[in-house]
Design a protein around this motif. Sequence first.
Motif, PDB file in Angstrom:
ATOM      1  N   SER A  47      -1.810  -1.005 -11.262  1.00 16.87           N
ATOM      2  CA  SER A  47      -2.783  -1.856 -10.611  1.00 16.87           C
ATOM      3  C   SER A  47      -3.042  -1.909  -9.052  1.00 16.87           C
ATOM      4  CB  SER A  47      -3.204  -2.514 -11.550  1.00 16.87           C
ATOM      5  OG  SER A  47      -4.323  -3.886 -11.228  1.00 16.87           O
ATOM      6  N   ILE A  48      -3.969  -1.349  -8.118  1.00 15.81           N
ATOM      7  CA  ILE A  48      -4.561  -1.886  -6.928  1.00 15.81           C
ATOM      8  C   ILE A  48      -5.291  -3.127  -7.553  1.00 15.81           C
ATOM      9  CG2 ILE A  48      -5.764  -0.987  -5.147  1.00 15.81           C
ATOM     10  CD1 ILE A  48      -5.607   1.209  -5.884  1.00 15.81           C
ATOM     11  N   HIS A  49      -5.363  -3.849  -8.084  1.00 13.99           N
ATOM     12  CA  HIS A  49      -6.754  -5.500  -8.243  1.00 13.99           C
ATOM     13  C   HIS A  49      -5.593  -5.435  -7.961  1.00 13.99           C
ATOM     14  CE1 HIS A  49     -10.602  -2.666  -8.772  1.00 13.99           C
ATOM     15  NE2 HIS A  49     -10.690  -3.782  -9.156  1.00 13.99           N
ATOM     16  N   LEU A  50      -4.494  -5.752  -9.576  1.00 11.13           N
ATOM     17  CA  LEU A  50      -3.836  -7.113  -8.768  1.00 11.13           C
ATOM     18  C   LEU A  50      -2.371  -6.472  -7.675  1.00 11.13           C
ATOM     19  CD1 LEU A  50      -2.738  -8.999 -11.543  1.00 11.13           C
ATOM     20  CD2 LEU A  50      -4.793  -6.992 -11.716  1.00 11.13           C
ATOM     21  N   VAL A  53       3.097  -3.832 -12.743  1.00  8.03           N
ATOM     22  CA  VAL A  53       3.931  -3.345 -11.704  1.00  8.03           C
ATOM     23  C   VAL A  53       2.871  -3.562 -10.617  1.00  8.03           C
ATOM     24  CG1 VAL A  53       4.374  -1.093 -10.526  1.00  8.03           C
ATOM     25  CG2 VAL A  53       5.018  -1.506 -13.329  1.00  8.03           C
ATOM     26  N   GLY A  54       1.889  -3.574 -10.980  1.00 10.12           N
ATOM     27  CA  GLY A  54       0.900  -3.748  -9.584  1.00 10.12           C
ATOM     28  C   GLY A  54       1.151  -5.305  -9.075  1.00 10.12           C
ATOM     29  N   LEU A  55       1.028  -5.851  -9.383  1.00 10.21           N
ATOM     30  CA  LEU A  55       1.048  -7.813  -9.708  1.00 10.21           C
ATOM     31  C   LEU A  55       3.095  -7.496  -8.602  1.00 10.21           C
ATOM     32  CD1 LEU A  55       0.539 -10.866 -10.064  1.00 10.21           C
ATOM     33  CD2 LEU A  55       1.392 -10.948 -11.886  1.00 10.21           C
ATOM     34  N   ILE A  56       3.719  -6.713  -9.113  1.00 10.14           N
ATOM     35  CA  ILE A  56       4.810  -7.249  -8.554  1.00 10.14           C
ATOM     36  C   ILE A  56       5.152  -6.502  -6.922  1.00 10.14           C
ATOM     37  CG2 ILE A  56       7.229  -6.308  -8.893  1.00 10.14           C
ATOM     38  CD1 ILE A  56       7.221  -6.513 -11.736  1.00 10.14           C
ATOM     39  N   ILE A  57       4.221  -5.038  -7.010  1.00  5.09           N
ATOM     40  CA  ILE A  57       4.345  -4.917  -6.136  1.00  5.09           C
ATOM     41  C   ILE A  57       3.190  -5.705  -4.746  1.00  5.09           C
ATOM     42  CG2 ILE A  57       3.021  -2.989  -4.258  1.00  5.09           C
ATOM     43  CD1 ILE A  57       3.583  -1.142  -6.665  1.00  5.09           C
ATOM     44  N   GLY A  58       2.982  -6.574  -5.296  1.00  6.52           N
ATOM     45  CA  GLY A  58       1.796  -7.129  -4.414  1.00  6.52           C
ATOM     46  C   GLY A  58       2.793  -8.036  -3.548  1.00  6.52           C
ATOM     47  N   ASN A  92       0.575  -1.685  -0.260  1.00  5.40           N
ATOM     48  CA  ASN A  92      -0.340  -0.139  -0.330  1.00  5.40           C
ATOM     49  C   ASN A  92       0.965   1.147   0.120  1.00  5.40           C
ATOM     50  OD1 ASN A  92      -3.194   0.876   0.605  1.00  5.40           O
ATOM     51  ND2 ASN A  92      -2.120   2.417   1.817  1.00  5.40           N
ATOM     52  N   THR A  93       2.329   1.269   0.476  1.00  8.11           N
ATOM     53  CA  THR A  93       2.971   2.593   1.020  1.00  8.11           C
ATOM     54  C   THR A  93       3.578   2.324  -0.248  1.00  8.11           C
ATOM     55  OG1 THR A  93       3.050   2.172   3.007  1.00  8.11           O
ATOM     56  CG2 THR A  93       4.588   3.031   2.389  1.00  8.11           C
ATOM     57  N   THR A  94       4.106   1.234  -1.521  1.00  6.50           N
ATOM     58  CA  THR A  94       4.642   1.506  -2.557  1.00  6.50           C
ATOM     59  C   THR A  94       3.599   2.482  -3.564  1.00  6.50           C
ATOM     60  OG1 THR A  94       5.804  -0.334  -2.155  1.00  6.50           O
ATOM     61  CG2 THR A  94       5.798   0.283  -4.161  1.00  6.50           C
ATOM     62  N   CYS A  95       2.459   1.672  -2.815  1.00 10.01           N
ATOM     63  CA  CYS A  95       1.225   2.038  -4.420  1.00 10.01           C
ATOM     64  C   CYS A  95       1.249   3.554  -4.117  1.00 10.01           C
ATOM     65  CB  CYS A  95       0.218   1.357  -3.994  1.00 10.01           C
ATOM     66  SG  CYS A  95      -1.408   2.134  -5.287  1.00 10.01           S
ATOM     67  N   LEU A  96       0.878   3.764  -2.914  1.00 11.02           N
ATOM     68  CA  LEU A  96       1.270   5.763  -2.143  1.00 11.02           C
ATOM     69  C   LEU A  96       2.175   6.147  -3.004  1.00 11.02           C
ATOM     70  CD1 LEU A  96      -0.243   7.888  -0.774  1.00 11.02           C
ATOM     71  CD2 LEU A  96       1.267   6.651   1.246  1.00 11.02           C
ATOM     72  N   LEU A  97       3.365   6.163  -2.848  1.00 13.47           N
ATOM     73  CA  LEU A  97       4.578   6.764  -3.463  1.00 13.47           C
ATOM     74  C   LEU A  97       4.483   6.805  -4.858  1.00 13.47           C
ATOM     75  CD1 LEU A  97       7.536   4.880  -0.975  1.00 13.47           C
ATOM     76  CD2 LEU A  97       6.258   7.676  -1.248  1.00 13.47           C
ATOM     77  N   HIS A  99      -6.350   0.161 -17.069  1.00 12.04           N
ATOM     78  CA  HIS A  99      -5.049   0.055 -17.259  1.00 12.04           C
ATOM     79  C   HIS A  99      -4.016  -0.528 -18.266  1.00 12.04           C
ATOM     80  CE1 HIS A  99      -4.815   0.927 -12.892  1.00 12.04           C
ATOM     81  NE2 HIS A  99      -5.952   0.403 -12.429  1.00 12.04           N
ATOM     82  N   THR A 100      -2.872  -0.461 -18.334  1.00 14.44           N
ATOM     83  CA  THR A 100      -2.218  -0.091 -19.286  1.00 14.44           C
ATOM     84  C   THR A 100      -1.340  -1.908 -19.160  1.00 14.44           C
ATOM     85  OG1 THR A 100       0.165   0.530 -18.758  1.00 14.44           O
ATOM     86  CG2 THR A 100      -1.385   2.140 -20.134  1.00 14.44           C
ATOM     87  N   GLY A 101      -0.391  -2.530 -19.474  1.00  8.43           N
ATOM     88  CA  GLY A 101       0.110  -3.618 -19.365  1.00  8.43           C
ATOM     89  C   GLY A 101       0.705  -3.714 -18.425  1.00  8.43           C
ATOM     90  N   LYS A 102       1.946  -2.619 -18.400  1.00  8.18           N
ATOM     91  CA  LYS A 102       3.284  -2.753 -17.816  1.00  8.18           C
ATOM     92  C   LYS A 102       2.126  -1.675 -15.997  1.00  8.18           C
ATOM     93  CE  LYS A 102       6.607   1.157 -16.880  1.00  8.18           C
ATOM     94  NZ  LYS A 102       7.024   2.608 -17.071  1.00  8.18           N
ATOM     95  N   GLU A 103       1.105  -0.931 -16.157  1.00  7.20           N
ATOM     96  CA  GLU A 103       0.746  -0.612 -14.308  1.00  7.20           C
ATOM     97  C   GLU A 103       0.167  -2.246 -14.087  1.00  7.20           C
ATOM     98  OE1 GLU A 103      -1.450   3.719 -15.787  1.00  7.20           O
ATOM     99  OE2 GLU A 103      -2.216   2.166 -15.654  1.00  7.20           O
ATOM    100  N   LEU A 104      -0.227  -3.298 -15.250  1.00 10.20           N
ATOM    101  CA  LEU A 104      -0.690  -4.318 -14.675  1.00 10.20           C
ATOM    102  C   LEU A 104       0.562  -5.554 -13.820  1.00 10.20           C
ATOM    103  CD1 LEU A 104      -3.795  -5.527 -16.559  1.00 10.20           C
ATOM    104  CD2 LEU A 104      -4.136  -4.776 -14.508  1.00 10.20           C
TER     105      LEU A 104
END
Length: 201
Positions: free
Chosen positions: A129-132, A184-189, A115-120, A177-182
């Motif tokens: 992507s918060i979903h991913l 990145v979201g998956l990696i952050i999760g 969550n903090t990473t997504c916020l930054l 979202h774009t593929g990149k955003e998805l």
Amino acid sequence: MKWLLKSISYIFHPIIMPFLAVHFYFQKSPRFIPEQLIYAKQISLFILTAVLPIMVYFLLKTLGQTKSIHLKTAKERIFPLLVNSFIIGLILYRVFPLDHIPELYYFFMGILISNTTCLLLAILKFKASIHLIATGGVVMFFIAFAIHFSININGSLALMVLITGAVASSRLYLKAHTGKELIVGLIIGLTPQLMLLKYWL
């Protein structure tokens, strides 16, 4: 098809994923936990992770600070993510402290890092992507859970992977979202959950 994919985004919305993971834990864990405690923890968690964020969303919508529950722009995400960080901190302090259920403590610690990473990134105007993030974190938690307790949950894990794929397809199809955003979201999760495994696995 559009209705189905849009429904997937709502059914597997990020605000319900932590509750689903915790419910799964209580259903599958071989550890004895009193039923009354399970009930109390789940009610508290549902209020904090689902009811409270929805109330915050409607407040922000009333104030004109957001237009959709999916938080379509990076700017719309900043305040909700700040509130969510506070909520997760409260969960770690009151609902799942380290000395109660370590597995769930570190699961939510991973969520806090994500969550903090997504916020930054939102502050830097990048919309991961918060979903991913949510589904990726749950997938890694399922894998760790299976290894930790030596339990075969291949069916549940396969279902969670399919859900992650369906959510990703939904977000792409709806142009949320774009593929990149998805990716990145998956990696952050995934990454914070993976990093914290050494503390409880």
